[in-house]
Each structure stands twice: as C-alpha cells, then as structure tokens.
Design a protein around this motif. Structure first.
Motif, short mmCIF file in Angstrom:
data_model
loop_
_atom_site.label_atom_id
_atom_site.label_comp_id
_atom_site.label_asym_id
_atom_site.label_seq_id
_atom_site.Cartn_x
_atom_site.Cartn_y
_atom_site.Cartn_z
N GLN A 452 0.87 -1.17 0.00
CA GLN A 452 0.00 0.00 0.00
C GLN A 452 0.91 1.22 0.00
O GLN A 452 1.67 1.43 0.93
N ARG A 453 0.81 2.00 -1.06
CA ARG A 453 1.80 3.05 -1.28
C ARG A 453 1.59 4.26 -0.37
O ARG A 453 2.51 5.02 -0.15
N ARG A 454 0.40 4.47 0.12
CA ARG A 454 0.18 5.57 1.05
C ARG A 454 -0.61 5.05 2.23
O ARG A 454 -1.64 4.39 2.05
N VAL A 455 -0.13 5.34 3.41
CA VAL A 455 -0.78 4.87 4.62
C VAL A 455 -0.96 6.05 5.57
O VAL A 455 -0.25 7.05 5.50
N GLU A 456 -1.89 5.89 6.48
CA GLU A 456 -2.08 6.90 7.51
C GLU A 456 -0.97 6.77 8.53
O GLU A 456 -0.68 5.68 9.03
N THR A 457 -0.34 7.89 8.85
CA THR A 457 0.73 7.91 9.84
C THR A 457 0.35 8.82 10.99
O THR A 457 -0.55 9.66 10.87
N LEU A 458 1.04 8.66 12.10
CA LEU A 458 0.83 9.51 13.27
C LEU A 458 2.12 10.23 13.60
O LEU A 458 3.22 9.69 13.43
N ASP A 459 1.99 11.49 14.06
CA ASP A 459 3.16 12.26 14.47
C ASP A 459 3.62 11.82 15.85
O ASP A 459 2.81 11.51 16.73
N VAL A 467 -4.14 9.75 19.86
CA VAL A 467 -3.85 8.44 19.28
C VAL A 467 -5.06 7.51 19.44
O VAL A 467 -5.45 6.80 18.51
N VAL A 468 -5.66 7.52 20.62
CA VAL A 468 -6.84 6.69 20.85
C VAL A 468 -7.97 7.10 19.90
O VAL A 468 -8.67 6.24 19.34
N GLN A 469 -8.14 8.40 19.69
CA GLN A 469 -9.16 8.86 18.77
C GLN A 469 -8.87 8.40 17.34
O GLN A 469 -9.76 8.04 16.59
N ALA A 470 -7.57 8.42 16.95
CA ALA A 470 -7.19 7.96 15.62
C ALA A 470 -7.53 6.49 15.42
O ALA A 470 -8.03 6.08 14.36
N PHE A 471 -7.29 5.65 16.45
CA PHE A 471 -7.63 4.24 16.36
C PHE A 471 -9.14 4.05 16.28
O PHE A 471 -9.63 3.17 15.56
N GLY A 781 -13.88 19.07 9.75
CA GLY A 781 -13.47 17.85 10.42
C GLY A 781 -12.91 16.83 9.44
O GLY A 781 -12.95 17.01 8.24
N GLY A 782 -12.36 15.73 9.98
CA GLY A 782 -11.86 14.67 9.13
C GLY A 782 -10.41 14.84 8.76
O GLY A 782 -9.78 15.86 9.05
#
Length: 904
Positions: A452-459, A467-471, A781-782
């Motif tokens: 998968q060439r683009r993935v969601e990342t976290l800072d 982080v919990v909200q992202a999950f 949002g989003g």
C-alpha cells in the motif's frame, strides 16, 4: 430462491468436485458447439453475399470497399469493447492458462464472435477455428465464475472450453483433446483429461448434428481418390521438408508483419481496414475462383486444379494471410495453414505423377494439410488427428505421419518454440512451460508490487488521547509513527495497553508508548522475505522504506491478495489503455529531501506562483520538488517513438531549477510524452514515490459529468498521495483593504484567539506578493481538514503579515455550534514554532456552505480560501453538488482545495 442464497446452495449440491467438473464440461461442450455453428453460418452467409455481389457489381470497386468498411467495423468492435479479442485468440488462451492476467469472459466471447464474423465476411484470408477456440475458452471462463471454485479448476474448465471450440470447429473431438494436452495445458491429470474429453466430444458431435461440418470435404471423392504405396515415402519426406521450410518462413513473416503494422502507428480499426482493403484489391485482380476460399480448397483437394493455379493460390494465400494476421484482425491461422498445405501437397503430387506416372494428388494435398499445419502450430499429433478425423481415411495415416513429423522437426530446427509463445512475447508476456506455483509468486513479486503506497501515519508529538481517537476512527490495527517524515516507530493496539498499565496522562506524547525502531523492508524485498519476517517477528504489517523515508506498508492481507490475483489471473484494467508515457528529458538533483512534491507545470503565466507555493511547502517539510511537463501526442502514435520538440518545455523547467537553487531546494525536472496527461501524472507519482502533488486549477469545468475537469478528476480519484489544488485569484481588490477590516465573527460566540509570534526562519528570497495576507480556512473535520492545517504554516509564509481565520458553517437552526474541530486545529497550529501569524477561530451562520463562504469572503475581503474538507462530507458533496467549483466561481480570491493522502 434469492441470488444471495443461490451460490451456497449450488456449492452444496454440486459436491464433490468431480460431479461439478463433469456437469460444467457438458454445458461447455454444448455452448461451444452452438457458438461454433453460429460463427460458421454467420461468416458463411456474409461471405456468400460478398461473393455473389462481386459478380453483380464491379469487383474492383466492391471487394476493396467491403474489405475496408467491414475491416474497420470489426477492428472498432474489438478496440472499444474487448481488446483481448484481437488476433487469433489462441495466444490469449495459452497465456491465461499459464496464470497470466489475460481476461477471458463472456464479453470477450461475444465480441470475438461478432467481430470474427464481420472480419471473415470482409474477405480477409484468415480462419474461424482459432476464434472458435478463444470463444469456447472465454465462455468456459465466464461460466466458471458462476460457481466459485479453485483457480486450478477454473483453468481446467477453460482448457476444456478451448478443446470443445476446436472440436466443434473441425468436427474432430479427439483433436480437441490432443490440442489441449499438446499445446495449451500440457496436463495429463485424470480430471483435466476427463473434462477435455467430455467437452470436446459433446462439442464435436453437437456441431456435426447442427450442420457445422468443418471443411465440407467430399468424403466419397477423397476416399476413392486417395492411395498410398511404399515407393512414395521419399516424396512424402520431401513434402515434409518443404512444408517445414516454408512454414518457418511463414511464421517469421507473421512476426515481421506485426512489427511492420506497429511501426505505422495507426489504430486497430485502421489496421484491419487496411488489411481488408488490400485483400479486396488482390482478390479482385485474381481469377474468380479466389473469391471463395472454401471452393478453392475443395477444388485443390479433389484434383480439379492444375499446378499453376495451385502455385498461384499458395503464393496469394501466403501473402494475404501475412497482411491480414499482422493487422490484429480477429481470425485464426488454422484454415490458412490447411489451404497452404493442400496447395503445396498438390504441387508435389503433380510433380510425382508427371515424373513417375503414379500417385494420388488428393493424398498429397491432404498430407500437405497436416504437414503445414503441424509446422506452423508445432502440434504434429493434433495435425495428424485433425485431418484423419475430417476424412476418416486410414490410407492417409502413414502419409500424414511422415509429412507432419518431418515438417515439425524441420520447422522447429529453423525456428524453435511455439508460434503462440513468440506472439505473446511480442506483447511483453513471457510465459513458462508450467504455471507459476505459489512459491514462484512469492519469489517473483516484490514488496513494491503489492505494498500500500500511502498509509495513515501519526506524528510522534501527538498525545495519547489523540492516538486513541485515531484508532477509534480507523479500522487499522496499527500506524507507523513519523517525525519530520522519517519513520521512527510503530504503534499498535497492543501498545495502547501501556496507557492503562502505566497510568499515563492524556497529554503524554506518542513516543512514550510506541515501539521504536520497527522491523522494515525495502521495496526490493521479495514476498518470500517479507513473509519470513512477518512470521519470524509474529507481526501483521511491515513498513516499506527507501533509505530513511517511509514509502508504503505491506500486510499479510496484501500478500494473500497478490497470490489470489495471480492464481485467478485477475486483470484490473478494463478497456483499451493508453500506452505508458515516455521520458524524453530529465534532470536530477541530489536526493537529500525527506519526501517529494510534484508540480505539473503547463501555463507559463501561473507556473511561477505555483512553484513559489511548492517551494514554501518543500522548505517547510524538507521535501524535494519534482517538476513535470507533459507533451500530448495522438493515440495513433507511440509515445516512445514520436518525435517532439522540447525547447519551450525545457525553458519553463529551467525557471524551476533556478528557483530551487535560490531556495536551496533539490529540484528534479522531467518531460514526458504521453497519450493522456492524467495517466502521465499518475505514472510519475508511482515511479517517483511522490508524497504530495500541487496542481493548478481553473476553478470551473465545462465538461459534462466532470467536477474539476478531465485531468484533475482522474488524478484526485486515483492518486493516493496528498493533493493540493490551487485556483489563483483574478482580482487584486483585496490588497487595498487587506489591513483595514477587523476580524469580526458573524456568529455570537467569543472567538478563540492566539498570537503565535516566534521569529521566522531565515529566508534568502524577497517576500512574496501581499495578496496572501488574509486567509480563510473552512473546517469540516476529518483527515483532509487536518491535512489543510498542516499545510498552513508553510503556505502563509507567502504573505507579509498573514492573518488566519478558522471557521465552520452552521445552519441557523443550530443553537450552539460545536467548536471542538476548531479547538483541535488551533492546538495543532500552536505546535508549529515557525508560524508567525494571528489565528482566530470563529464560526459563521448560513443556510448553506456555499452561501456562507462566499458572503464571508466578499464581506471580509479574504485573499485566500482554503477548503479542508473531509472525505465523508465535502468530497462526496463535490461529486454531487460541486461545492469547490461553486465557491471558486463565486469569489475572486485564491482558492486552495486540500485532499489528504489515502490508502490504496
């Protein structure tokens, strides 16, 4: 019974697998027989009309016209509806059985059937037997998808369909079985042999009952005229040698003909039309007997022609077949091979009779059919059986064996390998003798092929609460963690347990709970290595890195999907595809950046400001800039072979290089020649691992059904990287009063205001023009809203004294607006120490988003409007109501639309 319950019911009823295979083989045989008979009578009726009309109308005008028009129509059907139906069809079947993703479906079968009828009716000298093989295989392929089974089972059914098609075309069921074993599947397993026998015999018998007799040979005449004696053996050896020599020359001519047509750079309809026109002209010049290939063949076999006529027929058929086959017309080589062989055998028989006074020209003509067919298709056993089954004459068995085996040995010595394999290699398909095993798939495919060439990342600086909200918002069970676009760790659901175990505060940074220094792979690792690492470390995903930069991620599901696609011969491309673009010019700078930003430049008037915006983003993110110029050529021309002028494009790209040196940013440039701009952009994104693309946008489109325009629509839907669309403002009125209008909220809620005033980073260039001072950022949002906020610190450096207003549009019916999105955006901006701007967050009340934004821009005279829309709202509304275009058309300010990176 509902369709949803039908498939499980069929699976239960048709177990075990053998019963299902036998039932499928019976149905395939019937369907193949009906299609073969339909093709025979359809092409025969059209051919009869053509021959009859040529005696009534002027042949020199009528035959070329029919060839031209019918050829164009047949080519158009194939090009527009099913490109896989071009040519004889047997190479496509062979490729599919070798697990190459070549589509065989009902659509291909129907298009092949009708296009072959039209093409053969136009008078081109090709046969219907090859198309019948592909039609049978395609019908079987489509049918096998109704009842989900294993890929091996589907391959066996396709092979059975091909055998049934050949059996129905020649009324030779044994030959159909042998062709599957000898050329296509090369599998003697019980199930393969059983299904091929059942389908072939049903196809051959039903076709004969329906009147689909193949070559219409006068059986009584051939039996009474055929004879064989021991002294004739040397002559049949000579016949085999001649057939092998000429067949090798014939095969070489076929390949050269294909290459010659490709050098003409014309479309498939025009190529087939040209072949039909040439065939019509030549046939009109030749004697009347040449207008009916079937009648000419019968005359030669029965001994009703003289040697000169047979020699002329051989020469004409030889040349016209090369002309027709090279064009890609839907027709096969079986019938032309048999005609050529009968003419050659007849000539040898006449020579023997004149020299020694004994021998049968009919025997030599029939033996020549098998010999030439064997040498062309490299299937000697099938060739012997086909001629024998069509004549059922035991006198022919030994002459057929001598001629066919000799010709095969000679032809294979001069031109080793299968003709169909060489035809596939011309199209870039290299098949192996045996289908690739799962182990072969794991070693042949690399991480680059399936990741998968683009993935969601976290800072790394995100709080554990975020982080919990992202999950909670995502279905992913883990995220790569990046810092300054470098991979520094990975966080999974199991890492979240550390929050409770350690009683961590909500504002604890992510780096405290992440797994540092994760296991990674490079794009060059094959899937076997990837699978080993996944099992060795008991993990479900691996980041893919190039150097220190994250370029993708690969999971167990990606590997399973790749194996299933290869085994099922899945082809995700539908319809005719443009040729790959061709790079005619490029420059490269040192690759010192953490990512790459692509800027397609086309308009010299807007290129400068787009490049300044790109430079601001690249400097902020430590990216490299990739500048792209696309030169469009006609689809009738190959991008790799079309001469173009690049002087103007190079001058435009040099400006980008100058800007890069000024800002000390690596700038790469390239010029691509392509059929389609969007296709070239997407290729560049994939090849250069682009992280963000910045494109100019005119703000409206006149194309029906399009939102942003042809190019932008395609890129925004298919590009997985982050994307920024910019419509530059066409009015400078906002400059005059840019410092006079206070930031007054239109909704009676106290604004959230912060002054972020750390010193600016050192900039070696003059400040950009002042029309980028007042920024209005629409928040919904989003992830796209967050992407827009991350871009703001870089973009606002384009202004002298930038001021930012974050806003949301609420309807009058809402009593109290939700300010959480705006508060989160302010916190994100506060983390950026290089941001020197006044940020105000205030909602606005309006009946619609479009009305609220346009009125706010006109009232407050904002210079720039940033639409940070969410995928769930703004982008979906854009497809339905085209909100960005309405806003861009309604204001004179610059409008920037941001779409974050998405997964494949």
């Amino acid at each position: 019974m509902s369709p949803a319950l039908l498939t499980p019911w069929i699976r239960t009823v048709w177990q075990p697998r053998r019963g299902l295979a036998i039932a499928e083989a019976c149905i395939i045989g019937l369907v193949a027989a009906f299609s073969a008979v339909f093709l025979k009578f359809g092409s025969g009726w059209l051919g009869t009309w053509r021959v009859h009309s040529s005696h009534v109308l002027p042949a020199w005008l009528f035959l070329p016209t029919v060839g031209l028009c019918f050829g164009f129509l047949a080519g158009l059907l194939v090009e527009r509806l099913a490109p896989e139906a071009a040519g004889s069809g047997i190479p496509q079947v062979k490729a599919s059985l070798a697990n190459v993703p070549v589509k065989l479906s009902w659509r291909v079968a129907v298009v092949k059937l009708f296009s072959a009828i039209i093409a053969l009716g136009s008078g081109i000298t090709l046969g219907r037997q090859g198309p019948t093989v592909q039609v049978g295989a395609a019908l079987a392929g489509g049918m096998s998808r109704l009842v989900p089974t294993s890929p091996d089972h589907r391959r066996q059914m396709i092979a059975a369909g091909a055998g049934a098609g050949l059996a129905a075309a020649f009324n030779a069921p044994i030959a159909g079985v042998l062709f599957v074993v000898e050329e296509l599947l090369q599998d003697l397993s019980e199930l393969t042999l059983g299904t091929a026998i059942i389908a072939s015999f049903i196809g051959g018998v039903v076709s004969r009952l329906l009147g689909g007799r193949s070559l219409l040979l006068n059986l009584e005449l051939t039996k009474s005229s055929s004879s064989f004696s021991i002294p004739e053996i040397p002559f049949f050896l000579v016949l085999g040698v001649l057939a092998g020599l000429l067949a090798a020359l014939f095969n070489q001519g076929l390949i050269k003909s294909i290459k010659l047509y490709r050098r003409l750079h014309i479309s498939l309809p025009l190529r087939v039309a040209l072949a039909g026109f040439i065939s019509g002209v030549v046939v009109a010049i030749l004697p009347n007997d040449f207008r009916n290939n079937t009648g000419l063949r019968e005359s030669v076999i029965a001994g009703g022609a003289d040697a000169s006529l047979a020699a002329l027929a051989f020469l004409a058929q030889f040349i016209l077949t090369l002309v027709a086959f090279g064009s890609g017309a839907p027709g096969g080589l079986f019938a032309p091979s048999l005609i050529l062989g009968s003419c050659l055998g007849y000539i040898v028989g006449v020579c023997e009779v004149q020299l020694f006074g004994f021998g049968s020209t009919t025997t030599y003509a029939l033996a020549g059919m098998g010999a030439f067919f064997s040498a062309v298709s490299k299937v000697p056993i099938t060739a012997i059986v086909i001629v024998f089954e069509m004549t059922t004459d035991f006198n022919l068995v030994l002459p057929l064996m001598i001629g066919s085996v000799t010709s095969y040995l000679v032809a294979d010595k001069l031109m080793p390998g299968s003709l169909y394999t060489k035809l596939l290699q011309l199209n870039g398909i290299d098949i192996k003798e045996k289908p690739a095993s799962v182990e072969g798939v794991l070693t042949q495919l690399t991480a680059r092929d399936v990741m998968q060439r683009r993935v969601e990342t976290l800072d790394a600086e995100m709080s554990v609460e975020e982080v919990v909200q992202a999950f909670s918002r995502s279905h992913h069970r883990g995220f790569p963690v990046v810092e300054e676009n470098k991979l520094i760790g990975i966080v999974t659901q199991s890492d979240l347990l550390k929050i409770h175990d350690r009683n961590l505060a909500k504002d604890t940074p992510l780096r405290e709970i992440m797994t540092p220094q994760p296991v990674t792979v490079t794009p060059r690792h094959n899937l076997a290595n990837v699978l080993y690492l996944l099992n060795r470390h008991q993990i479900s995903r691996l980041p893919v890195v190039e150097g220190r930069r994250l370029i993708g991620i690969i999971t167990r599901a990606d590997i399973i999907r790749a194996e299933a696609d290869r085994l099922n011969c899945e082809n995700r491309e539908h319809g005719p595809q443009p040729e790959p673009s061709y790079v005619v010019y490029q420059t490269r700078s040192p690759s010192t950046g953490r990512g790459r930003l692509l800027v397609p430049v086309a308009n010299p008037e807007t290129a400068a400001i787009l490049l300044q915006m790109a430079a601001a983003i690249a400097r902020d993110r430590h990216y490299e800039i990739e500048c792209l110029q696309v030169i469009i050529v006609s689809r009738q021309s190959s991008p790799a072979e079309t001469p173009v002028r690049t002087a103007k494009s190079r001058r435009l790209l040099r400006n980008a290089e100058v800007l890069g040196k000024k800002w000390k940013i690596p700038v790469h440039t390239q010029i691509r020649v392509a059929h389609d701009i969007a296709h070239a952009v997407l290729e560049t994104i994939k090849e250069r691992h682009i992280d963000l693309i910045l494109m100019g946008w005119k703000g409206n489109t006149s194309t029906p059904g399009r939102i942003f325009g042809d190019v932008v629509d395609t890129v925004i839907r298919q590009a997985t990287c982050e994307m920024v669309l910019v419509k530059l403002g066409n009015s400078q009125e906002s400059i005059v009063n840019s410092q006079k209008s206070p930031l007054l909220p239109l909704f009676p809620t106290p604004p959230l205001s912060h002054s972020l005033t750390p010193p600016l980073l050192h900039s070696p260039t003059p400040l950009p023009p002042p029309q980028f001072n007042r920024w209005l950022v629409l928040m919904a949002g989003g992830p796209n809203a967050r992407a827009a906020i991350k871009l703001l610190p870089a973009l606002v450096t384009l202004g002298n004294d930038p001021k930012i207003r974050l806003t949301r549009v609420f309807k009058p019916s809402e009593l109290e607006p939700d300010m959480r999105v705006l508060q989160e955006a302010i916190r994100t901006l506060m983390r950026r120490r290089n941001l020197s701007s006044t940020v105000v967050a205030a909602p606005v009340q309006a009946d619609s988003v479009i009305e609220g934004v346009i009125n706010l821009v006109k009232t407050e005279r904002y210079d720039v409007v940033v639409l940070g829309a969410s995928r769930e709202s703004m982008l979906q509304q854009a497809v339905k109501g085209n909100i960005p275009e309405a806003i861009a058309s309604g204001v004179d300010s610059t409008v920037i639309l941001v779409r974050g990176a998405i997964n494949n």
